[in-house]
Design a protein around this motif. Structure first.
Motif, mmCIF file in Angstrom:
data_model
loop_
_atom_site.group_PDB
_atom_site.id
_atom_site.type_symbol
_atom_site.label_atom_id
_atom_site.label_comp_id
_atom_site.label_asym_id
_atom_site.label_seq_id
_atom_site.Cartn_x
_atom_site.Cartn_y
_atom_site.Cartn_z
ATOM 1 N N TYR A 167 1.735 55.376 55.557
ATOM 2 C CA TYR A 167 0.539 55.678 56.344
ATOM 3 C C TYR A 167 -0.683 55.449 55.398
ATOM 4 O O TYR A 167 -1.699 54.799 55.343
ATOM 5 N N LEU A 168 -0.690 56.283 54.076
ATOM 6 C CA LEU A 168 -1.658 56.303 53.123
ATOM 7 C C LEU A 168 -1.774 54.901 52.668
ATOM 8 O O LEU A 168 -3.047 54.558 52.111
ATOM 9 N N ARG A 169 -1.032 54.065 52.634
ATOM 10 C CA ARG A 169 -1.024 52.818 51.885
ATOM 11 C C ARG A 169 -2.123 52.038 52.750
ATOM 12 O O ARG A 169 -2.894 50.888 52.039
ATOM 13 N N PHE A 170 -2.598 52.209 53.835
ATOM 14 C CA PHE A 170 -3.168 51.501 54.786
ATOM 15 C C PHE A 170 -4.543 52.274 55.047
ATOM 16 O O PHE A 170 -5.322 51.823 56.038
ATOM 17 N N LEU A 171 -4.699 53.368 54.421
ATOM 18 C CA LEU A 171 -5.903 54.374 54.670
ATOM 19 C C LEU A 171 -7.110 53.648 54.344
ATOM 20 O O LEU A 171 -7.394 53.029 53.343
ATOM 21 N N GLY A 172 -8.010 53.689 55.499
ATOM 22 C CA GLY A 172 -9.491 52.931 55.148
ATOM 23 C C GLY A 172 -9.767 51.524 55.583
ATOM 24 O O GLY A 172 -10.727 50.888 55.266
ATOM 25 N N VAL A 173 -8.674 50.794 56.015
ATOM 26 C CA VAL A 173 -8.623 49.517 56.536
ATOM 27 C C VAL A 173 -8.671 49.463 57.867
ATOM 28 O O VAL A 173 -8.494 50.282 58.565
ATOM 29 N N SER A 174 -9.060 48.172 58.364
ATOM 30 C CA SER A 174 -9.300 47.989 59.868
ATOM 31 C C SER A 174 -7.911 47.917 60.538
ATOM 32 O O SER A 174 -6.815 47.852 59.752
ATOM 33 N N ASP A 175 -7.719 48.292 62.111
ATOM 34 C CA ASP A 175 -6.671 48.283 62.582
ATOM 35 C C ASP A 175 -5.849 46.975 62.545
ATOM 36 O O ASP A 175 -4.584 46.789 62.543
ATOM 37 N N GLU A 176 -6.629 45.979 62.557
ATOM 38 C CA GLU A 176 -6.109 44.577 62.524
ATOM 39 C C GLU A 176 -5.199 44.347 61.274
ATOM 40 O O GLU A 176 -4.033 44.000 61.168
ATOM 41 N N VAL A 233 -3.852 46.698 59.265
ATOM 42 C CA VAL A 233 -2.875 47.801 59.564
ATOM 43 C C VAL A 233 -1.707 47.086 60.428
ATOM 44 O O VAL A 233 -0.432 47.068 59.821
ATOM 45 N N TRP A 234 -2.126 46.552 61.537
ATOM 46 C CA TRP A 234 -0.982 45.986 62.207
ATOM 47 C C TRP A 234 -0.208 44.731 61.762
ATOM 48 O O TRP A 234 0.841 44.542 61.663
ATOM 49 N N GLU A 235 -1.132 43.915 60.945
ATOM 50 C CA GLU A 235 -0.631 42.827 60.104
ATOM 51 C C GLU A 235 0.555 43.257 59.175
ATOM 52 O O GLU A 235 1.193 42.587 58.825
ATOM 53 N N GLY A 236 0.119 44.561 58.368
ATOM 54 C CA GLY A 236 0.797 44.888 57.479
ATOM 55 C C GLY A 236 2.264 45.371 58.261
ATOM 56 O O GLY A 236 3.194 45.032 57.560
ATOM 57 N N TYR A 237 2.042 46.201 59.210
ATOM 58 C CA TYR A 237 3.448 46.474 59.860
ATOM 59 C C TYR A 237 4.279 45.388 60.484
ATOM 60 O O TYR A 237 5.533 45.312 60.212
ATOM 61 N N HIS A 238 3.837 44.063 60.828
ATOM 62 C CA HIS A 238 4.503 42.898 60.978
ATOM 63 C C HIS A 238 5.075 42.460 59.663
ATOM 64 O O HIS A 238 6.121 42.039 59.862
ATOM 65 N N ARG A 239 4.329 42.667 58.614
ATOM 66 C CA ARG A 239 4.835 42.037 57.357
ATOM 67 C C ARG A 239 6.196 42.850 56.917
ATOM 68 O O ARG A 239 7.169 42.461 56.455
ATOM 69 N N LEU A 240 5.918 44.159 56.892
ATOM 70 C CA LEU A 240 7.103 44.984 56.604
ATOM 71 C C LEU A 240 8.221 45.111 57.632
ATOM 72 O O LEU A 240 9.335 45.330 56.953
ATOM 73 N N PHE A 241 8.220 45.042 58.582
ATOM 74 C CA PHE A 241 9.434 45.230 59.730
ATOM 75 C C PHE A 241 9.656 44.174 60.569
ATOM 76 O O PHE A 241 10.787 44.264 61.279
ATOM 77 N N ASP A 242 8.921 42.914 60.721
ATOM 78 C CA ASP A 242 9.401 41.962 61.702
ATOM 79 C C ASP A 242 10.734 41.430 61.231
ATOM 80 O O ASP A 242 11.744 41.086 62.078
ATOM 81 N N GLU A 243 11.117 41.395 60.039
ATOM 82 C CA GLU A 243 12.166 40.719 59.677
ATOM 83 C C GLU A 243 13.577 41.467 60.277
ATOM 84 O O GLU A 243 14.567 40.854 60.388
ATOM 85 N N THR A 244 13.393 42.748 60.024
ATOM 86 C CA THR A 244 14.528 43.714 60.398
ATOM 87 C C THR A 244 14.266 43.874 61.957
ATOM 88 O O THR A 244 15.572 44.080 62.466
ATOM 89 N N PHE A 245 13.299 44.278 62.507
ATOM 90 C CA PHE A 245 13.135 44.523 63.918
ATOM 91 C C PHE A 245 12.910 43.563 64.788
ATOM 92 O O PHE A 245 13.152 43.472 66.186
ATOM 93 N N GLN A 264 5.893 46.281 70.044
ATOM 94 C CA GLN A 264 5.956 47.282 71.015
ATOM 95 C C GLN A 264 5.645 48.925 70.012
ATOM 96 O O GLN A 264 5.139 49.740 70.722
ATOM 97 N N PHE A 265 5.959 48.880 68.930
ATOM 98 C CA PHE A 265 5.816 49.920 67.922
ATOM 99 C C PHE A 265 4.267 50.138 67.769
ATOM 100 O O PHE A 265 3.557 51.362 68.066
ATOM 101 N N ILE A 266 3.506 48.962 67.589
ATOM 102 C CA ILE A 266 2.061 49.215 67.375
ATOM 103 C C ILE A 266 1.203 49.727 68.857
ATOM 104 O O ILE A 266 0.424 50.579 68.598
ATOM 105 N N GLU A 267 1.681 48.987 69.844
ATOM 106 C CA GLU A 267 1.127 49.308 71.138
ATOM 107 C C GLU A 267 1.410 50.716 71.321
ATOM 108 O O GLU A 267 0.253 51.505 72.013
ATOM 109 N N GLN A 268 2.432 51.137 71.358
ATOM 110 C CA GLN A 268 2.898 52.607 71.727
ATOM 111 C C GLN A 268 2.157 53.585 70.858
ATOM 112 O O GLN A 268 1.769 54.616 71.334
ATOM 113 N N SER A 269 2.002 53.284 69.671
ATOM 114 C CA SER A 269 1.320 54.225 68.584
ATOM 115 C C SER A 269 -0.115 54.133 68.989
ATOM 116 O O SER A 269 -0.765 55.321 68.832
ATOM 117 N N TYR A 270 -0.736 53.182 69.367
ATOM 118 C CA TYR A 270 -2.251 52.967 69.660
ATOM 119 C C TYR A 270 -2.552 53.837 71.031
ATOM 120 O O TYR A 270 -3.198 54.616 70.873
#
Length: 223
Positions: free
Chosen positions: A42-51, A53-65, A72-78
């Motif tokens: 979470y702290l890696r993305f502190l202070g940046v826009s939601d967009e 952050v969400w791009e970062g989550y896709h980069r990190l997790f798309d290949e696995t999930f 779904q993770f992004i929308e439910q978290s929001y």
């Protein structure tokens, strides 16, 4: 700083104690969906826009999930975050109301310039009865580039129609300080989750422990 004529406020981590709520809401959903998530991420993305952050989550997790599961993770978290905001769990940071009264007494206009979405900003201000305290709100939707790009503060300065040297920005994050410095507008840092290093301190007018200290610090610039 010159004689002060206006103030630009960041929001998350400055006006509201929201950063831990963003983290807690996301952690709850991540645990439910079995996505490996923790506070360090979470702290890696502190202070940046939601967009971003969400791009970062896709980069990190798309290949696995897979993209749909991560979305779904992004929308439910929001949604979980908004629920917590609506429940009044985002408390005001110490000194907010006192600072606003001091600025009223000095006749100083102020705006919010936040990388958050307008919907979220409006909800938080309304729940705390602060909507009337700011003459303008500049949000993620009003700019092309998020902090640390200076665009959002340049837009805020244009809305205030005041010289940069007669403004001050109140910020809590590294990206906010970098954006203010790039915009050429004096900035005071009130750290939230992360403390500044010496290099970052050099880009500020001052680093104060809380908003409680801001009125007395600013008083010398509008008397």
């Amino acid at each position: 700083m010159n004689r002060l004529a206006g103030v630009i406020f960041d929001m998350d981590g400055l006006i509201f104690d929201t950063e831990m709520i963003y983290y807690e809401a996301t952690q709850i959903v991540a645990d439910e969906l079995k996505i490996p998530y923790d506070k360090a991420l979470y702290l890696r993305f502190l202070g940046v826009s939601d967009e971003e952050v969400w791009e970062g989550y896709h980069r990190l997790f798309d290949e696995t999930f897979g993209t749909e599961y991560v979305q779904q993770f992004i929308e439910q978290s929001y949604r979980k975050t908004l629920e917590m905001f609506e429940a009044g769990q985002a408390s005001l940071k110490p000194g907010v109301r006192e600072l606003l009264r001091a600025l009223d007494d000095a006749g100083l206009p102020r705006v919010v310039a936040s990388s958050n979405q307008r919907e979220v900003i409006d909800r938080l201000l309304a729940v705390s009865n602060l909507s009337h305290e700011f003459m303008e709100i500049i949000s993620f939707e009003d700019v092309v580039r998020a902090k640390p790009d200076p665009e959002i503060f340049e837009v805020a300065q244009q809305r205030l129609q005041l010289p940069k040297e007669r403004l001050v920005i109140l910020e809590d994050s590294q990206n906010g300080i970098l954006a203010a410095y790039a915009a050429g507008i004096p900035v005071i840092m009130v750290p939230d989750l992360l403390l500044p290093d010496e290099e970052l301190k050099q880009k500020t007018v001052a680093v104060l422990d809380s908003l409680v200290e801001v009125p007395s610090f600013l008083q010398r610039f509008y008397n």
